[in-house]
Write a protein that holds these residues in place. Structure first.
Motif, PDB file in Angstrom:
ATOM      1  N   PRO A   1       0.716  -1.297   0.239  1.00 26.10           N
ATOM      2  CA  PRO A   1       0.120   0.060  -0.062  1.00 26.10           C
ATOM      3  C   PRO A   1       0.942   1.156  -0.167  1.00 26.10           C
ATOM      4  O   PRO A   1       1.963   1.258   0.658  1.00 26.10           O
ATOM      5  CB  PRO A   1      -0.797  -0.085   1.324  1.00 26.10           C
ATOM      6  N   ILE A   2       0.545   2.303  -0.520  1.00 27.59           N
ATOM      7  CA  ILE A   2       0.889   3.785  -0.865  1.00 27.59           C
ATOM      8  C   ILE A   2       1.612   4.066   0.606  1.00 27.59           C
ATOM      9  O   ILE A   2       2.591   4.461   0.542  1.00 27.59           O
ATOM     10  CB  ILE A   2       0.137   4.698  -1.487  1.00 27.59           C
ATOM     11  N   TYR A   3       0.444   4.055   1.651  1.00 29.36           N
ATOM     12  CA  TYR A   3       0.919   4.565   3.010  1.00 29.36           C
ATOM     13  C   TYR A   3       2.150   3.961   3.506  1.00 29.36           C
ATOM     14  O   TYR A   3       2.970   4.442   4.229  1.00 29.36           O
ATOM     15  CB  TYR A   3      -0.199   4.517   3.907  1.00 29.36           C
ATOM     16  N   HIS A   4       2.256   2.449   3.208  1.00 31.54           N
ATOM     17  CA  HIS A   4       3.161   1.703   3.825  1.00 31.54           C
ATOM     18  C   HIS A   4       4.435   2.083   3.020  1.00 31.54           C
ATOM     19  O   HIS A   4       5.695   2.270   3.870  1.00 31.54           O
ATOM     20  CB  HIS A   4       3.251   0.323   3.445  1.00 31.54           C
ATOM     21  N   GLN A   5       4.647   2.309   1.733  1.00 32.53           N
ATOM     22  CA  GLN A   5       5.855   2.869   0.868  1.00 32.53           C
ATOM     23  C   GLN A   5       6.157   4.180   1.647  1.00 32.53           C
ATOM     24  O   GLN A   5       7.566   4.311   1.732  1.00 32.53           O
ATOM     25  CB  GLN A   5       5.271   2.993  -0.519  1.00 32.53           C
ATOM     26  N   ILE A   6       5.341   4.846   1.918  1.00 31.25           N
ATOM     27  CA  ILE A   6       5.913   6.409   2.499  1.00 31.25           C
ATOM     28  C   ILE A   6       6.302   6.079   3.929  1.00 31.25           C
ATOM     29  O   ILE A   6       7.324   6.616   4.020  1.00 31.25           O
ATOM     30  CB  ILE A   6       4.525   7.375   2.677  1.00 31.25           C
TER      31      ILE A   6
ATOM     32  N   SER B   1      12.382  19.246  10.755  1.00 30.83           N
ATOM     33  CA  SER B   1      11.121  19.389  10.402  1.00 30.83           C
ATOM     34  C   SER B   1      10.538  18.636   9.256  1.00 30.83           C
ATOM     35  O   SER B   1      11.386  18.691   8.247  1.00 30.83           O
ATOM     36  CB  SER B   1      10.883  21.210  10.273  1.00 30.83           C
ATOM     37  N   LEU B   2       9.567  18.132   9.223  1.00 29.45           N
ATOM     38  CA  LEU B   2       8.824  17.460   7.984  1.00 29.45           C
ATOM     39  C   LEU B   2       7.685  18.018   7.354  1.00 29.45           C
ATOM     40  O   LEU B   2       7.187  19.151   8.163  1.00 29.45           O
ATOM     41  CB  LEU B   2       8.257  16.235   8.585  1.00 29.45           C
ATOM     42  N   PRO B   3       7.765  18.041   6.028  1.00 28.26           N
ATOM     43  CA  PRO B   3       6.420  18.574   5.630  1.00 28.26           C
ATOM     44  C   PRO B   3       4.959  18.472   6.179  1.00 28.26           C
ATOM     45  O   PRO B   3       4.837  17.228   6.634  1.00 28.26           O
ATOM     46  CB  PRO B   3       6.294  18.059   4.085  1.00 28.26           C
ATOM     47  N   SER B   4       4.219  19.440   6.057  1.00 30.48           N
ATOM     48  CA  SER B   4       3.033  18.820   6.411  1.00 30.48           C
ATOM     49  C   SER B   4       2.371  17.936   5.810  1.00 30.48           C
ATOM     50  O   SER B   4       2.616  17.669   4.725  1.00 30.48           O
ATOM     51  CB  SER B   4       2.131  20.296   6.254  1.00 30.48           C
ATOM     52  N   ILE B   5       1.340  17.408   6.520  1.00 32.11           N
ATOM     53  CA  ILE B   5       0.499  16.126   5.714  1.00 32.11           C
ATOM     54  C   ILE B   5      -0.017  16.612   4.339  1.00 32.11           C
ATOM     55  O   ILE B   5       0.310  15.913   3.258  1.00 32.11           O
ATOM     56  CB  ILE B   5      -0.665  15.914   6.501  1.00 32.11           C
ATOM     57  N   ARG B   6      -0.490  17.865   4.196  1.00 31.35           N
ATOM     58  CA  ARG B   6      -0.993  18.404   2.839  1.00 31.35           C
ATOM     59  C   ARG B   6       0.058  18.742   2.065  1.00 31.35           C
ATOM     60  O   ARG B   6      -0.137  18.277   0.927  1.00 31.35           O
ATOM     61  CB  ARG B   6      -1.730  19.753   3.196  1.00 31.35           C
ATOM     62  N   ALA B   7       1.179  19.304   2.421  1.00 33.38           N
ATOM     63  CA  ALA B   7       2.289  19.555   1.543  1.00 33.38           C
ATOM     64  C   ALA B   7       2.872  18.194   1.026  1.00 33.38           C
ATOM     65  O   ALA B   7       3.158  18.018  -0.251  1.00 33.38           O
ATOM     66  CB  ALA B   7       3.417  20.188   2.225  1.00 33.38           C
ATOM     67  N   LEU B   8       3.066  17.222   1.900  1.00 34.62           N
ATOM     68  CA  LEU B   8       3.595  16.046   1.243  1.00 34.62           C
ATOM     69  C   LEU B   8       2.511  15.148   0.362  1.00 34.62           C
ATOM     70  O   LEU B   8       2.916  14.666  -0.625  1.00 34.62           O
ATOM     71  CB  LEU B   8       3.965  15.026   2.719  1.00 34.62           C
ATOM     72  N   SER B   9       1.285  15.162   0.709  1.00 32.16           N
ATOM     73  CA  SER B   9       0.330  14.606  -0.284  1.00 32.16           C
ATOM     74  C   SER B   9       0.462  15.333  -1.607  1.00 32.16           C
ATOM     75  O   SER B   9       0.150  14.613  -2.639  1.00 32.16           O
ATOM     76  CB  SER B   9      -0.907  14.647   0.567  1.00 32.16           C
TER      77      SER B   9
ATOM     78  N   GLU C   1       1.552  13.389  -4.768  1.00 30.66           N
ATOM     79  CA  GLU C   1       0.268  13.406  -5.642  1.00 30.66           C
ATOM     80  C   GLU C   1      -0.667  11.966  -5.165  1.00 30.66           C
ATOM     81  O   GLU C   1      -1.155  11.120  -5.690  1.00 30.66           O
ATOM     82  CB  GLU C   1       0.648  13.311  -7.267  1.00 30.66           C
ATOM     83  N   VAL C   2      -0.789  12.046  -3.766  1.00 25.39           N
ATOM     84  CA  VAL C   2      -1.692  10.889  -2.994  1.00 25.39           C
ATOM     85  C   VAL C   2      -2.601  11.730  -2.171  1.00 25.39           C
ATOM     86  O   VAL C   2      -2.536  12.973  -1.919  1.00 25.39           O
ATOM     87  CB  VAL C   2      -0.756   9.955  -2.250  1.00 25.39           C
ATOM     88  N   SER C   3      -3.445  11.141  -1.839  1.00 23.46           N
ATOM     89  CA  SER C   3      -4.548  11.764  -0.684  1.00 23.46           C
ATOM     90  C   SER C   3      -3.932  12.149   0.330  1.00 23.46           C
ATOM     91  O   SER C   3      -3.232  11.360   0.891  1.00 23.46           O
ATOM     92  CB  SER C   3      -5.826  10.767  -0.683  1.00 23.46           C
ATOM     93  N   VAL C   4      -4.727  13.232   0.951  1.00 22.53           N
ATOM     94  CA  VAL C   4      -4.431  13.489   2.285  1.00 22.53           C
ATOM     95  C   VAL C   4      -4.471  12.385   3.284  1.00 22.53           C
ATOM     96  O   VAL C   4      -3.766  12.361   4.164  1.00 22.53           O
ATOM     97  CB  VAL C   4      -5.067  14.773   2.885  1.00 22.53           C
ATOM     98  N   ILE C   5      -5.528  11.647   3.105  1.00 22.93           N
ATOM     99  CA  ILE C   5      -5.759  10.602   4.071  1.00 22.93           C
ATOM    100  C   ILE C   5      -4.878   9.490   4.114  1.00 22.93           C
ATOM    101  O   ILE C   5      -4.256   8.960   5.079  1.00 22.93           O
ATOM    102  CB  ILE C   5      -7.073   9.892   3.671  1.00 22.93           C
ATOM    103  N   THR C   6      -4.207   9.277   2.796  1.00 27.89           N
ATOM    104  CA  THR C   6      -3.009   8.204   2.612  1.00 27.89           C
ATOM    105  C   THR C   6      -1.779   8.904   3.683  1.00 27.89           C
ATOM    106  O   THR C   6      -1.083   7.978   4.289  1.00 27.89           O
ATOM    107  CB  THR C   6      -2.792   7.933   1.283  1.00 27.89           C
ATOM    108  N   THR C   7      -1.586   9.983   3.520  1.00 27.09           N
ATOM    109  CA  THR C   7      -0.484  10.694   3.961  1.00 27.09           C
ATOM    110  C   THR C   7      -0.643  10.718   5.641  1.00 27.09           C
ATOM    111  O   THR C   7       0.347  10.423   6.289  1.00 27.09           O
ATOM    112  CB  THR C   7      -0.071  12.423   3.269  1.00 27.09           C
ATOM    113  N   ARG C   8      -1.775  11.066   5.915  1.00 25.20           N
ATOM    114  CA  ARG C   8      -2.017  11.272   7.459  1.00 25.20           C
ATOM    115  C   ARG C   8      -1.785   9.727   8.021  1.00 25.20           C
ATOM    116  O   ARG C   8      -1.413   9.722   9.181  1.00 25.20           O
ATOM    117  CB  ARG C   8      -3.424  11.445   7.666  1.00 25.20           C
TER     118      ARG C   8
END
Length: 129
Positions: free
Chosen positions: A14-19, A37-45, A49-56
């Motif tokens: 799954p994409i979230y596992h890859q991240i 500091s890491l990118p925000s969830i929105r910035a990383l998504s 080019e993935v959904s905010v839900i996946t990154t979250r």
């Protein structure tokens, strides 16, 4: 900050596992140090080019495992990880990469001996790094 994360649509993972795995590898290798500091969830998504839900989901799992810390209003940061744990993560990451490569070779009908030859050839080309 843009993270050097490469996602594979062809992977069964799954994409979230890859991240998650790639951020863990960046932390374990020292490319992302404690306090970074890491990118925000929105910035990383957006970058990936993935959904905010996946990154979250990836960030939540990383936080639950102690790799990152989120501070309300301040952002998300790399947590302080013990050296022994970093070593374990690096080993797991490399093992997983070899397992995927070997699975790919078997899918292409390579024999164990042929796979070993390929690995030896690659190691010979690399020399002593």
């Amino acid at each position: 900050m843009q993270l050097p994360i490469k996602l594979s649509e062809q992977s069964r993972e799954p994409i979230y596992h890859q991240i998650e795995h790639q951020i863990k590898a960046l932390i374990a290798s020292g490319q992302l140090e404690a306090g970074t500091s890491l990118p925000s969830i929105r910035a990383l998504s957006k970058d990936l080019e993935v959904s905010v839900i996946t990154t979250r989901r990836a960030y939540q799992n990383l936080e639950n495992e102690g790799f990152i810390k989120t501070s309300q209003g301040k952002g998300t940061f790399v947590a302080n990880i013990q050296a022994s744990f970093k070593k374990e993560i690096k080993h797991d990451t490399v093992t997983k990469a070899f397992e995927q490569a070997i699975d790919t070779a078997y899918q292409h009908n390579y024999t164990k001996a042929e796979i070993q030859d390929i690995i030896q050839t690659i190691l010979s080309k690399e020399g002593d790094r």
